[in-house]
Write a protein that holds these residues in place. Sequence first.
Motif: not given
Length: 255
Positions: A4-5, A52-53, A57-59, A63-65
């Motif tokens: 994820d990082d 850190k964001a 965003l996951e909360e 997702q990244e995409k």
Amino acid sequence: MNADDEGWKTVKNKYVSKGSRNVEKNMGVSTSNGLNTLDPSSSQVPAQTILKAAKYLEEVGLQEKEFILIRTFSIQRMYRKLRGEFPKCSRRRLICNNYGAPRWVFILYLNLQGRLQIIDRIAKWSQIEDLTCPLCAREPQTTEHLFFKCEMTSQMWERLLEWQGIKKRAQGWSEEVQWAEIHAKGQSAMANMYRLCMAACVYHIWMERNLRIFQGKSRTKEIILRLIAQEVHNRGNQYKKLTRKLQAMKWYPRD
């Protein structure tokens, strides 16, 4: 460092690569070997903030995409998702955008919250000998009785309802509020006039109650109704939306 990082670093590098070398340097980005990488030990805040964001965003389930595809970012929408959804208070329309005088709306708000110092409420922590309603001198004074089951206040409210062209009998406070939540929640002239008259009526009933308790004076319901009608016209004529409605109400509510 987990996947994820690495993903969020990729996102960061995508946007950093669009800037100049000075921007990359200020963001704590190294371009050694032709690759953009983040320096975790950098004291520059923006790069660390973006990483850190990812947690926030996951909360909210982003997702990244999905983040990469976003063209515009709304802080307001993000805040609402983090805050969660809560049911709206159905009584807010009786207070919000009420055209009544501020002192009327304040007393109406206290009554909706059950915070008016009605005698039965005071009697819970203080010894009071006489709990009788000062307006009718028959029933114990409670919120339900004072608004609008009392003989005097029920007649006043029914006259004001008829004055507005509403054909219904006066009910207790809980029933009146439930009716208003359904029938007076819009922005029509009728709904605004109802909220205005309710605020004025509640205020003047409360003032008459205090006048009789603390000063030993009293007024007839006819005098109070004339006063309410005059003040409603004064307030309502300040708004074009109510002008036509007030033209049909150019008479005093009476028995």
